[in-house]
Design a protein around this motif. Structure first.
Motif, PDB file in Angstrom:
ATOM      1  N   SER A  57      31.114  43.033  37.371  1.00  0.00           N
ATOM      2  CA  SER A  57      30.882  42.606  35.990  1.00  0.00           C
ATOM      3  C   SER A  57      31.377  41.183  35.773  1.00  0.00           C
ATOM      4  O   SER A  57      30.932  40.494  34.866  1.00  0.00           O
ATOM      5  CB  SER A  57      31.594  43.557  35.015  1.00  0.00           C
ATOM      6  N   MET A  78      35.180  46.846  37.800  1.00  0.00           N
ATOM      7  CA  MET A  78      33.986  47.677  37.811  1.00  0.00           C
ATOM      8  C   MET A  78      32.973  47.113  38.796  1.00  0.00           C
ATOM      9  O   MET A  78      32.707  45.913  38.797  1.00  0.00           O
ATOM     10  CB  MET A  78      33.371  47.732  36.413  1.00  0.00           C
ATOM     11  N   SER A  80      28.988  47.682  40.757  1.00  0.00           N
ATOM     12  CA  SER A  80      27.671  48.300  40.653  1.00  0.00           C
ATOM     13  C   SER A  80      26.932  48.103  41.962  1.00  0.00           C
ATOM     14  O   SER A  80      27.239  47.192  42.739  1.00  0.00           O
ATOM     15  CB  SER A  80      26.861  47.672  39.507  1.00  0.00           C
ATOM     16  N   ASP A  83      21.588  48.697  40.744  1.00  0.00           N
ATOM     17  CA  ASP A  83      21.384  48.867  39.298  1.00  0.00           C
ATOM     18  C   ASP A  83      22.059  50.106  38.723  1.00  0.00           C
ATOM     19  O   ASP A  83      21.614  50.665  37.716  1.00  0.00           O
ATOM     20  CB  ASP A  83      19.888  48.906  38.965  1.00  0.00           C
ATOM     21  N   ARG A  84      23.147  50.564  39.333  1.00  0.00           N
ATOM     22  CA  ARG A  84      23.911  51.656  38.733  1.00  0.00           C
ATOM     23  C   ARG A  84      25.399  51.408  38.963  1.00  0.00           C
ATOM     24  O   ARG A  84      25.804  50.832  39.987  1.00  0.00           O
ATOM     25  CB  ARG A  84      23.503  53.014  39.312  1.00  0.00           C
ATOM     26  N   LYS A  85      26.197  51.845  37.991  1.00  0.00           N
ATOM     27  CA  LYS A  85      27.635  51.677  38.109  1.00  0.00           C
ATOM     28  C   LYS A  85      28.195  52.645  39.149  1.00  0.00           C
ATOM     29  O   LYS A  85      27.841  53.823  39.168  1.00  0.00           O
ATOM     30  CB  LYS A  85      28.297  51.917  36.757  1.00  0.00           C
ATOM     31  N   ILE A  88      35.307  52.123  39.154  1.00  0.00           N
ATOM     32  CA  ILE A  88      36.359  51.110  39.139  1.00  0.00           C
ATOM     33  C   ILE A  88      37.117  51.156  40.463  1.00  0.00           C
ATOM     34  O   ILE A  88      37.492  52.239  40.928  1.00  0.00           O
ATOM     35  CB  ILE A  88      37.310  51.342  37.954  1.00  0.00           C
ATOM     36  N   GLN A 112      38.042  59.312  39.243  1.00  0.00           N
ATOM     37  CA  GLN A 112      37.222  59.360  38.036  1.00  0.00           C
ATOM     38  C   GLN A 112      37.821  60.244  36.958  1.00  0.00           C
ATOM     39  O   GLN A 112      37.596  60.047  35.784  1.00  0.00           O
ATOM     40  CB  GLN A 112      35.815  59.879  38.385  1.00  0.00           C
ATOM     41  N   ALA A 298      29.761  44.169  28.050  1.00  0.00           N
ATOM     42  CA  ALA A 298      30.176  44.254  29.450  1.00  0.00           C
ATOM     43  C   ALA A 298      31.150  43.147  29.836  1.00  0.00           C
ATOM     44  O   ALA A 298      32.092  43.368  30.597  1.00  0.00           O
ATOM     45  CB  ALA A 298      28.947  44.216  30.365  1.00  0.00           C
ATOM     46  N   GLU A 301      34.767  44.164  28.752  1.00  0.00           N
ATOM     47  CA  GLU A 301      35.319  45.472  29.080  1.00  0.00           C
ATOM     48  C   GLU A 301      36.676  45.384  29.766  1.00  0.00           C
ATOM     49  O   GLU A 301      37.572  46.160  29.480  1.00  0.00           O
ATOM     50  CB  GLU A 301      34.337  46.241  29.973  1.00  0.00           C
ATOM     51  N   ASP A 337      35.772  53.476  28.724  1.00  0.00           N
ATOM     52  CA  ASP A 337      34.564  53.459  29.542  1.00  0.00           C
ATOM     53  C   ASP A 337      33.405  53.980  28.699  1.00  0.00           C
ATOM     54  O   ASP A 337      33.580  54.394  27.558  1.00  0.00           O
ATOM     55  CB  ASP A 337      34.730  54.281  30.842  1.00  0.00           C
ATOM     56  N   ASN A 340      28.325  58.251  31.394  1.00  0.00           N
ATOM     57  CA  ASN A 340      27.031  58.133  32.059  1.00  0.00           C
ATOM     58  C   ASN A 340      25.978  59.059  31.463  1.00  0.00           C
ATOM     59  O   ASN A 340      24.798  58.743  31.437  1.00  0.00           O
ATOM     60  CB  ASN A 340      27.189  58.453  33.558  1.00  0.00           C
TER      61      ASN A 340
END
Length: 357
Positions: A57, A78, A80, A83-85, A88, A112, A298, A301, A337, A340
């Protein structure tokens, strides 16, 4: 044989992800933990440019991926991929000793269900918020003189001119209130902790918000009735809950279908090493405050709990910094956070359990 495990066994046994990048910034090696983190096989990752595989990020960290000579460590960032997280992680990149044009990237995911939270004695924000202790006296004295002079002038002016002196008085009071809040951030008084039923405080915080806004606040709650008492300072915790709930109300007030949820649960996922204690303090009590507002941009964050960082046009950026400090004073932690599944913004409070008598 000398009994030393082969390199393949060493890589396979590591719990954190490792990627080796060559001089052309191509991924040439990924260990099994890396495959698990990225959710794909090494075959899919090897041969791709590192900038296509991994994203941060913070654009400065993205730039470090293609700097051959740089050595860099970053904590709690964070990441990715595709195209997806991915979550951390603690991040480290440095050149290989055998070939300085090749680099080793290490990614250590944080759990998590609740991160392992250590005592961060060298937090730069903690240093930054001590300034009011030094400057407060020098600033408040002239402010008091300005306010007194404005009040004297107000008695001598006609009604059409009084708004000017009233504006001066109001602005002085605003700055004094700001200084008071900053002094609260920099204070080091120990928290007065005791066993408290967290659900009672949540109800009080809800009623406080309703009294402040003059209207009923619609909140959906999902409480764990078996939750044990938390070891907290009730006054400090009340301020934390009121602040976080007020932010949720403010974030959703213009939405056609505002949704705010409070969830409490018991989890085994988080612990911290508290100052002066050898054993880690477990933080199994969790309070989640969720809302369907726009959330934190973003780019903010990672800084949302730092002083003077705010998503509000008129915000001073001290509310969440104070929340962070109060939580740490009680040996608790807070995390932000965005979920999702429901895409709701979520602040999670991690608290210790009160010992049984």
């Amino acid at each position: 044989m000398d009994g030393t495990p082969p390199a393949e066994q060493i890589l396979a046994g590591l719990s954190h992800a490792l990627l080796v990048v060559d001089s052309d910034h191509m991924v040439i090696r990924v260990n099994p933990a890396g495959e698990a983190l990225f959710g794909t096989s090494a075959k899919h990752l090897v041969g791709r440019r590192i900038g296509q595989v991994l994203h941060f990020s913070d654009p400065r960290l993205d730039g470090a991926l293609t700097e051959r000579d740089i050595s860099l460590t970053a904590r709690g960032v964070m990441i990715s991929g595709d195209d997806r997280k991915l979550g951390i992680v603690d991040f480290d990149i440095h050149p290989l000793a055998s070939d300085s044009e090749w680099r080793l990237i290490s990614l250590s995911p944080m759990p998590q269900d609740g991160p392992i939270l250590e005592n961060e004695n060298n937090d730069p924000s903690d240093l930054a918020i001590r300034a009011p202790d030094i400057l407060s006296h020098e600033i408040k004295n002239p402010l008091a003189a300005i306010k007194g002079a404005a009040q004297l002038l107000d008695r001598q002016l006609n009604e059409s001119q009084k708004p000017l002196t009233q504006m001066i008085t109001a602005e002085v009071e605003r700055v004094v209130n700001l200084l008071n809040r900053m002094q609260t951030l920099s204070s080091n008084q120990p928290a007065q902790t005791k066993a408290v039923n967290i659900h009672t405080l949540i109800d009080r915080a809800r009623r406080s918000i309703e009294a402040a806004t003059g209207q009923a606040v619609k909140i959906h709650d999902k409480f764990d009735p078996s939750l044990p008492d938390a070891l907290i300072d009730p006054d400090a915790m009340m301020q934390v809950l009121t602040n976080v709930l007020a932010n949720a109300v403010d974030a959703t007030k213009h939405l056609p279908d505002p949704q705010i949820r409070i969830i409490t649960r018991y989890s085994f996922g988080a612990s911290l090493s508290a100052q002066g204690q050898t054993a880690a303090v477990r933080l199994p009590i969790q309070i989640m405050v969720c809302d369907n507002g726009p959330g934190v941009p973003a780019e903010l964050e990672r800084e949302i709990f730092s002083p003077f960082v705010s998503t509000k046009k008129e915000g001073q950026g001290l509310g969440l910094a104070l929340v962070k400090k109060l939580m740490r004073d009680m040996n608790g932690r807070i995390r932000y956070d965005r979920g999702n599944q429901d895409e709701m913004s979520r602040f999670t409070l991690f608290l210790p359990v009160a010992p049984k008598n």
